[in-house]
Motif scaffolding. Structure first.
Motif, PDB file in Angstrom:
ATOM      1  N   UNK A 133     -34.670 136.902  35.664  1.00 21.46           N
ATOM      2  CA  UNK A 133     -35.460 135.820  36.242  1.00 21.46           C
ATOM      3  C   UNK A 133     -35.546 134.591  35.341  1.00 21.46           C
ATOM      4  N   UNK A 134     -35.551 134.815  34.029  1.00 17.93           N
ATOM      5  CA  UNK A 134     -35.840 133.716  33.112  1.00 17.93           C
ATOM      6  C   UNK A 134     -34.624 133.270  32.311  1.00 17.93           C
ATOM      7  N   UNK A 135     -33.460 133.843  32.578  1.00 18.88           N
ATOM      8  CA  UNK A 135     -32.228 133.357  31.977  1.00 18.88           C
ATOM      9  C   UNK A 135     -32.147 133.513  30.484  1.00 18.88           C
ATOM     10  N   UNK A 136     -32.664 134.632  29.934  1.00 17.23           N
ATOM     11  CA  UNK A 136     -32.557 134.824  28.480  1.00 17.23           C
ATOM     12  C   UNK A 136     -31.104 134.954  28.038  1.00 17.23           C
ATOM     13  N   UNK A 137     -30.252 135.508  28.906  1.00 18.30           N
ATOM     14  CA  UNK A 137     -28.815 135.537  28.662  1.00 18.30           C
ATOM     15  C   UNK A 137     -28.195 134.380  29.449  1.00 18.30           C
ATOM     16  N   UNK A 189     -45.478 138.723  40.197  1.00 17.60           N
ATOM     17  CA  UNK A 189     -44.065 138.576  40.570  1.00 17.60           C
ATOM     18  C   UNK A 189     -43.760 137.163  41.077  1.00 17.60           C
ATOM     19  N   UNK A 190     -44.625 136.532  41.905  1.00 15.26           N
ATOM     20  CA  UNK A 190     -44.323 135.152  42.324  1.00 15.26           C
ATOM     21  C   UNK A 190     -44.133 134.181  41.166  1.00 15.26           C
ATOM     22  N   UNK A 191     -44.810 134.414  40.040  1.00 14.07           N
ATOM     23  CA  UNK A 191     -44.603 133.530  38.884  1.00 14.07           C
ATOM     24  C   UNK A 191     -43.177 133.650  38.359  1.00 14.07           C
ATOM     25  N   UNK A 192     -42.663 134.881  38.297  1.00 17.61           N
ATOM     26  CA  UNK A 192     -41.258 135.055  37.907  1.00 17.61           C
ATOM     27  C   UNK A 192     -40.329 134.360  38.897  1.00 17.61           C
ATOM     28  N   UNK A 193     -40.643 134.478  40.202  1.00 15.53           N
ATOM     29  CA  UNK A 193     -39.784 133.858  41.207  1.00 15.53           C
ATOM     30  C   UNK A 193     -39.811 132.334  41.100  1.00 15.53           C
TER      31      UNK A 193
END
Length: 875
Positions: free
Chosen positions: A548-552, A639-643
């Motif tokens: 979700x947050x693009x760490x990779x 979960x909506x915060x991750x989205x």
């Protein structure tokens, strides 16, 4: 739905077992019988106790006793269960279930010696005729003589015969002074009787002149002791209606002044009045166990006080040494001895009306009195109140102990501060929704005030036990590593002859924390180990950060590019959730395990408007399936915060993707010099804006927040703290990423700036289309290309050569498009300046208000070109 299906299946089995025929033979009758059974089951609100569960519980107890080496206790239980099975009682399961609920640590508290008290006394042996004859033989000869039942006999004749026979029988006389009646008669001492009657002063009458009756000081002492015991006296009058005691001024002592005597007796009557009210209070028993315990302890203290008064009475009645009879001395001794009890009587009088609404009022009042006695150095009151407090506290600790050890609550226990809110709550919200803290007025916790600091740990310990039961790992060889510490007066306050130096509140808090730790640490430690080791909590947090947050960045960039290519292809089903899910799983398979990749699911929703717009990406969301234990930590509400963060990052990547597709050759082919310069400027500024925003989100906001959150979760003691940490960091992450409600205007302006990249790419797409030859063979080729924007790279130098000189309509159309393109570039540039000024001003404003330096730093980086201009002007 699951519960209804289960009830439906059980109803089918019940109907089939009763009807004993195949439902296929008579469907209508079978359906009618099932409807009747279903209605009956639904109307039945209170189900019977499950006898098999009760039997299993007793079997478990038998096994537990034998494992713990209590075979004697197991044999006694087995013997009595065997006797009960022979009795035909339909309510026997309910009786046995009640005994289970009333049991309290039977291994430690059961004493088999007490069973001998329940055995009935042996029945006396049957009396036989031999024993009767042996005690009273038949020695009278007259008993065997026949009776003449002739007609000539009459009752008078029989009586006369008996009289004659009795006259003939000689009377035997025994001369024995031992049984002489005269020897048993004691001569009355008239002088002693007169003295006794004279001592009964209450029988004397007041003279006509109203003169008081004189009594001795010993009689006054005796009457006072009787009054303090709660008995009726003549020197003191009891007013039962008002629960009061008054002095009877009819009597006086010869060697004292009346006013002095009345004052002294009034003080003693005041002491008796308080004790009398205390005695009357314990005679009105309560129905709450907490108050019943308090009443029982007060009753024991009154019994101890009565024994003290009895010792005083014996000192005056049967003195072992010469005793001076002094009412003043008695008053001083009573005042000293009764001091703690009088303080208790005052406390009861204050809390009596409060106990109806607050069953903990006595515990709170005792707690305050102990602290006050410690401050005033009243050692006797301190010990007295402390012992009562800890005795009453043991009753309140019983539901706490059962909740923390077995996760069970008492039925309709309104005095405990934990209650079951919804027993049918799904396991995913077990920790947060099934059990709730009971609160009263002003949202105050329904518990004693001194329990509030530890209430949350008590609450979490019980929930941890319930959680372990749901996981199926509670009771499988698990046992507390240390015994329960004592919590009484001796262990908390010590045995010193002086008042403790440390405040009682601190002593109790330290001991109570140790008592809770013995139960809390074990349950929370076992639960944490399973969440981290078996369910991989930290691995899931890492996966959320990656997906979700693009760490990779490489994986996220690959997924975004693949999605954008499908988006630009113009195909109708580019956002098909099954195809996009397979695409995401294939990309993330390089960084996730096979089981983890199978949890990834992409959902899509059709948005109104232009599909190529930045806002259209809000319809794409990615999910990661979680097990129910993890859902109690990573709640569905977060979960909506991750989205939102995933969508925001996707929108930033989309803007950069479109800008990078604008090739420099396309810009150089523009005929207008102003268009070229403006295009270069816009491309650079939009690319810089997207890069700055991406760096801010990934490196400045997401990376440090997720690292801090991971460390905080590792340090958390229980699920409650883990969930609170996760919610806190996600809220802060959402706020710093400009996604909170109060920052919506700034976020909306940023999206508008990112949408300018779509507009700029669209202008170059139209410009490229004007240079393409309109031959019949390639009219439909535009729709068949994989993407519209990549065509700008392919058609770089051949467009100008393919234009026919004689096509006048084509030239007019091309000129019109170029003119509109220049206007569009100017419009984009103006909008960019306006929206950027709004974003930077808003960031600086909220940064100063919220003291958030990252926002001001973001504003400075977004205005890099203006800062350079300002420096040049200053130079």
């Amino acid at each position: 739905m699951g519960q209804n299906a289960r009830l439906g299946g059980l109803t089918d089995e019940l109907v089939q077992s009763i009807l004993n025929f195949d439902p296929a033979t008579n469907r209508q009758a079978y359906k009618h019988a099932k409807d009747i059974a279903t209605k009956g089951l639904k109307a039945h609100q209170y189900a019977r106790t499950n006898q098999f569960d009760v039997q299993a519980s007793y079997s478990g107890l038998d096994e537990k006793f034998r494992v713990l080496g209590r075979d004697d206790l197991a044999d006694a239980l087995h013997e009595r269960l065997s006797e009960i099975q022979n009795k035909n009682d339909k309510f026997m399961p309910e009786h046995l279930s009640l005994l289970l609920q009333l049991s309290d640590r039977p291994v430690n508290n059961t004493r088999l010696e007490a069973l001998e008290l329940l055995r009935p006394p042996p029945s006396p042996p049957t009396l036989t005729w031999h024993e009767i004859i042996a005690d009273d033989p038949y020695s009278d000869d007259e008993i065997w003589k026949d009776i003449d039942y002739g007609e000539e006999s009459s009752e008078n004749e029989l009586l006369s015969n008996k009289r004659e026979q009795s006259k003939k029988t000689p009377i035997s006389s025994v001369e024995d002074d031992t049984y002489s009646p005269e020897s048993c008669i004691v001569t009355v001492d008239k002088e002693a009787v007169a003295e006794i009657q004279k001592a009964q002063f209450w029988t004397l009458d007041i003279g006509e002149d109203g003169e008081r009756i004189t009594i001795t000081e010993l009689e006054a002492v005796r009457e006072t002791l009787f009054m303090l015991c709660g008995l009726e006296t003549s020197l003191y009058m009891n007013d039962k209606q008002n629960n009061s005691i008054r002095v009877n001024h009819t009597y006086t002592i010869s060697h004292s002044m009346n006013r002095t005597l009345d004052h002294l007796l009034s003080q003693l009557a005041e002491i008796g009045r308080k004790l009398y009210r205390l005695r009357q209070w314990i005679r009105r028993p309560s129905t709450l166990p907490l108050i019943q315990t308090f009443e029982a302890v007060v009753g024991l203290k009154l019994d101890e006080y009565d024994r003290t008064l009895a010792a005083l009475q014996s000192r005056y009645l049967v003195p072992t040494a010469p005793v001076s009879v002094s009412l003043l001395e008695l008053h001083e001794e009573i005042r000293t001895t009764t001091k703690p009890l009088l303080r208790l009587a005052e406390l009861v009088a204050e809390i009596e009306p409060l106990l109806l609404v607050n069953p903990f009022a006595h515990l709170e009042a005792l707690y305050d009195q102990i602290g006050l006695a410690q401050v005033t150095l009243e050692k006797d009151v301190f010990d007295f109140m402390s012992k009562i407090f800890f005795q009453c506290l043991q009753t309140y600790l019983k539901p706490i102990r059962r909740w923390m050890e077995s996760g069970e609550l008492g039925a309709n226990d309104e005095t405990f501060f934990v209650f079951e809110n919804d027993s049918a709550t799904e396991a995913a919200s077990l920790w947060h929704d099934r059990f709730v803290l009971r609160r009263g007025q002003a949202n105050a916790l329904r518990s004693p005030r001194f329990f509030e600091p530890a209430a949350q740990k008590i609450f979490n310990t019980g929930k941890s036990v319930v959680f372990l039961k749901e996981l199926g790992i509670y009771g499988t060889g698990l046992s507390a590593p240390e015994p329960e510490p004592r919590l009484d007066h001796a262990s908390v306050c010590g045995q010193s002859s002086e008042v403790p130096l440390s405040p009682f509140s601190e002593l109790f808090a330290a001991s109570f924390r140790e008592w809770i730790r013995s139960k809390y640490s074990f349950a929370s430690t076992v639960l944490r180990e399973h969440l981290f080791s078996r369910y991989g909590l930290m691995t899931i947090i890492h996966n959320f950060n990656l997906i979700h947050l693009g760490s990779n960045g490489a994986s996220f960039q690959e997924f975004a590019d693949a999605l954008f290519e499908r988006m630009d292809s113009g195909e109708r089903g580019w956002n098909d959730r099954f195809l996009v899910t397979e695409l995401a799983r294939g990309i993330f398979a390089s960084t996730l395990t096979r089981s983890e990749v199978e949890r990834v699911t992409v959902r899509s929703a059709r948005k109104k408007g232009n599909d190529r717009s930045i806002k259209g990406l809000s319809g794409i969301s990615i999910d990661y399936a979680l097990s129910w234990p993890i859902l109690n930590i990573i709640q569905r509400s977060t979960i909506p915060a991750y989205q939102q963060l995933f969508t925001f990052l996707l929108q930033v990547y989309r803007a950069k993707y479109l800008i990078q597709r604008i090739n420099w050759r396309n810009i150089h082919q523009l005929p207008n010099v102003g268009s070229k310069e403006l295009s270069k400027k816009l491309r650079h500024r939009l690319l810089w804006f997207a890069d700055v925003l991406r760096f801010y989100l990934t490196e400045t906001v997401i990376a440090p927040s997720m690292a801090n959150m991971s460390r905080a979760i590792l340090d958390a003691e229980d699920i409650d703290e883990m969930s609170a940490v996760h919610i806190k960091y996600m809220a802060r992450l959402q706020d710093q990423a400009l996604l909170s409600d109060n920052l919506k205007p700034i976020h909306k302006a940023i999206i508008s700036v990112l949408d300018l990249a779509v507009s700029l790419a669209g202008i170059f797409t139209e410009e490229a289309e004007t240079k393409e030859p309109r031959s019949p063979g390639n009219r439909g080729s535009r729709r068949k290309r994989k993407s519209a924007v990549p065509a700008l790279v392919e058609d770089d130098s051949s467009d100008a050569e393919s234009v026919e000189d004689g096509d006048q309509g084509r030239d007019k159309s091309s000129s019109a498009i170029r003119a509109s393109s220049l206007d569009g570039l100017r419009s984009i540039d103006a909008q960019f300046d306006t929206q950027l000024a709004f974003v930077t001003a808003g960031l600086r404003s909220v940064g100063r208000v919220a003291a958030e330096p990252v926002w001001e730093m973001l504003a400075e980086r977004l205005e890099w070109d203006k800062a350079k201009d300002r420096v040049l002007v200053n130079i």
